[in-house]
Design a protein around this motif. Structure first.
Motif, mmCIF file in Angstrom:
data_model
loop_
_atom_site.group_PDB
_atom_site.id
_atom_site.type_symbol
_atom_site.label_atom_id
_atom_site.label_comp_id
_atom_site.label_asym_id
_atom_site.label_seq_id
_atom_site.Cartn_x
_atom_site.Cartn_y
_atom_site.Cartn_z
ATOM 1 N N PHE A 13 0.848 -1.186 0.000
ATOM 2 C CA PHE A 13 0.000 0.000 0.000
ATOM 3 C C PHE A 13 0.879 1.229 0.000
ATOM 4 O O PHE A 13 1.667 1.418 0.910
ATOM 5 N N LEU A 14 0.723 2.094 -1.046
ATOM 6 C CA LEU A 14 1.454 3.349 -1.117
ATOM 7 C C LEU A 14 0.451 4.471 -0.993
ATOM 8 O O LEU A 14 -0.414 4.615 -1.846
ATOM 9 N N ILE A 15 0.521 5.253 0.076
ATOM 10 C CA ILE A 15 -0.418 6.347 0.279
ATOM 11 C C ILE A 15 0.362 7.626 0.440
ATOM 12 O O ILE A 15 1.233 7.734 1.282
ATOM 13 N N PHE A 16 0.092 8.617 -0.393
ATOM 14 C CA PHE A 16 0.784 9.877 -0.315
ATOM 15 C C PHE A 16 0.334 10.603 0.934
ATOM 16 O O PHE A 16 -0.833 10.905 1.092
ATOM 17 N N THR A 17 1.276 10.903 1.819
ATOM 18 C CA THR A 17 0.921 11.586 3.050
ATOM 19 C C THR A 17 1.896 12.709 3.310
ATOM 20 O O THR A 17 2.347 13.356 2.385
ATOM 21 N N ALA A 18 2.198 12.958 4.575
ATOM 22 C CA ALA A 18 2.970 14.143 4.928
ATOM 23 C C ALA A 18 4.359 14.131 4.318
ATOM 24 O O ALA A 18 4.867 13.114 3.874
ATOM 25 N N LYS A 136 -1.451 0.461 -3.938
ATOM 26 C CA LYS A 136 -2.434 1.475 -4.306
ATOM 27 C C LYS A 136 -1.757 2.834 -4.328
ATOM 28 O O LYS A 136 -1.189 3.269 -3.337
ATOM 29 N N LEU A 137 -1.829 3.465 -5.442
ATOM 30 C CA LEU A 137 -1.172 4.754 -5.637
ATOM 31 C C LEU A 137 -2.232 5.838 -5.604
ATOM 32 O O LEU A 137 -3.098 5.903 -6.468
ATOM 33 N N TYR A 138 -2.169 6.690 -4.584
ATOM 34 C CA TYR A 138 -3.149 7.760 -4.451
ATOM 35 C C TYR A 138 -2.493 9.100 -4.730
ATOM 36 O O TYR A 138 -1.364 9.353 -4.327
ATOM 37 N N SER A 139 -3.209 9.987 -5.389
ATOM 38 C CA SER A 139 -2.678 11.318 -5.664
ATOM 39 C C SER A 139 -2.851 12.244 -4.475
ATOM 40 O O SER A 139 -2.222 13.289 -4.399
ATOM 41 N N ASN A 168 -8.904 8.632 -1.011
ATOM 42 C CA ASN A 168 -8.007 7.528 -0.650
ATOM 43 C C ASN A 168 -8.756 6.201 -0.592
ATOM 44 O O ASN A 168 -8.389 5.298 0.144
ATOM 45 N N ARG A 169 -9.840 6.151 -1.390
ATOM 46 C CA ARG A 169 -10.655 4.942 -1.517
ATOM 47 C C ARG A 169 -11.123 4.429 -0.159
ATOM 48 O O ARG A 169 -11.099 3.244 0.122
ATOM 49 N N TRP A 170 -11.520 5.356 0.676
ATOM 50 C CA TRP A 170 -12.108 5.088 1.978
ATOM 51 C C TRP A 170 -11.175 4.290 2.880
ATOM 52 O O TRP A 170 -11.623 3.469 3.685
ATOM 53 N N TYR A 195 -15.158 15.317 -4.339
ATOM 54 C CA TYR A 195 -14.861 14.188 -3.461
ATOM 55 C C TYR A 195 -15.958 14.007 -2.413
ATOM 56 O O TYR A 195 -16.584 14.966 -1.984
ATOM 57 N N GLN A 196 -16.141 12.751 -2.002
ATOM 58 C CA GLN A 196 -16.987 12.429 -0.862
ATOM 59 C C GLN A 196 -16.075 12.026 0.299
ATOM 60 O O GLN A 196 -15.022 11.431 0.091
ATOM 61 N N TYR A 197 -16.504 12.342 1.520
ATOM 62 C CA TYR A 197 -15.661 12.025 2.665
ATOM 63 C C TYR A 197 -16.482 11.910 3.943
ATOM 64 O O TYR A 197 -17.645 12.328 4.005
ATOM 65 N N LYS A 198 -15.830 11.350 4.983
ATOM 66 C CA LYS A 198 -16.404 11.265 6.321
ATOM 67 C C LYS A 198 -15.262 11.314 7.349
ATOM 68 O O LYS A 198 -14.096 11.087 7.013
ATOM 69 N N PHE A 199 -15.637 11.581 8.589
ATOM 70 C CA PHE A 199 -14.707 11.482 9.700
ATOM 71 C C PHE A 199 -14.988 10.174 10.447
ATOM 72 O O PHE A 199 -16.140 9.756 10.574
#
Length: 313
Positions: A13-18, A136-139, A168-170, A195-199
């Motif tokens: 899993f590759l997630i673009f973060t800080a 998973k490559l997220y922008s 980030n595909r939930w 985009y759709q989102y939730k906390f």
């Protein structure tokens, strides 16, 4: 053959973060820093290779991104156990799933030891395969210098608050929010799009109480919606003697009056915020409709007219 390779593929899993594109949790097989992804092969992690008496001459990265080539993405030898390969993130399609694996001496597919925390299993027919991952490559990525801040007031007694959405595909772990004086906050860098989102507050999914924009979801509930837009400058640097220039497009219902362009440094200019997507437009110069002479991308509309095309991404 491709199906077999995919079953023994290495996925992460590759997630673009800080920190630019840095990741939250380092996992085996890769690292992301800046705008590069570094594939990392450690011989000690692969008992099926390490316990083989054959000398390791070379290691390659093989996957869907290079059509499962066995000898294209050669890794550099760091020491007797470690091999690495750096690739620019632009070589990967954004927001896409990739399968990949390591291949030693162009023959041996490296199968990870079962102690990896990011191991999964997959079944093909009646056969189970081990060591299946999904890269998973997220922008989208979290950074203090991002363009969109998500804030949740209250919930000061919460132990953990996470932002999750279509960006980030939930994913339920990627974007952890930081506590503030009046609640929680996280800032993301997002491409123009809707985009759709939730906390997620201590495991409880809630919509954004400060955002009235919502849509129904498949669970008989609602998701909050945010429209991230980008400022686009339309410029016409010809017709300096024109008296009136209008920007007309599908995003303003082809108005012939509303978007009057201003002359700045010899060019006619108009700035407009747009969501991600494709738009058709034209200029009206003293009543005459023209396509953008500086834009070679054009398309026919449903009425057979040729329009200039603006892609916002």
């Amino acid at each position: 053959m491709k199906i077999l390779l995919q079953h023994i593929a290495f996925i992460a899993f590759l997630i673009f973060t800080a920190s630019g594109f840095a990741q939250n949790d380092t996992k085996k097989g890769y690292n992301i820093q800046g705008e590069e992804v570094t594939f990392i092969f450690n011989l000690k992690d692969y008992p099926n290779i390490e316990n083989n008496d054959e000398e390791v001459n070379d290691v390659f990265v093989s996957g869907e991104f290079n059509n499962w080539a066995k000898d294209q993405w050669r890794m550099d030898k760091v020491n007797d156990s470690i091999y690495t390969l750096k690739k620019d993130l632009s070589e990967f399609t954004s927001d896409f799933d990739w399968e990949f694996k390591f291949i030693v001496n162009s023959v041996h597919w490296a199968e990870p030891s079962r102690q990896f925390e990011n191991i999964a299993n997959a079944k093909s027919g009646d056969i189970w395969f081990h060591g299946i991952y999904n890269l998973k490559l997220y922008s989208a990525f979290a950074t203090d210098y991002g363009n969109v801040s998500f804030k949740l007031k209250g919930y000061k007694d919460a132990k953990k608050v996470v932002l999750s959405g279509t960006f980030n595909r939930w994913d339920e772990t990627g974007f952890k929010m930081k506590p503030t004086e009046d609640g929680w906050e996280v800032t993301l860098q997002l491409r123009p799009d809707i985009y759709q989102y939730k906390f997620i507050v201590d495991g409880n999914w809630i919509t954004d109480p400060r955002n009235p924009s919502k849509v129904e979801n498949e669970y008989d509930g609602y998701n909050s919606v945010i429209d991230v837009q980008k400022n686009v400058t339309f410029r016409l640097c010809k017709f300096p003697d024109a008296e009136n220039v209008i920007l007309s497009a599908d995003f303003n219902d082809w108005s012939e009056h509303d978007f009057k362009m201003k002359k700045i440094n010899g060019c006619w200019v108009y700035n407009q915020k747009l969501s991600g997507g494709k738009y058709h437009y034209k200029f009206i110069v003293d009543g005459k409709w023209i396509t953008d002479p500086a834009n070679t991308v054009k398309e026919y509309d449903y009425d057979g007219n040729i329009n200039s095309v603006c892609m916002v991404k």
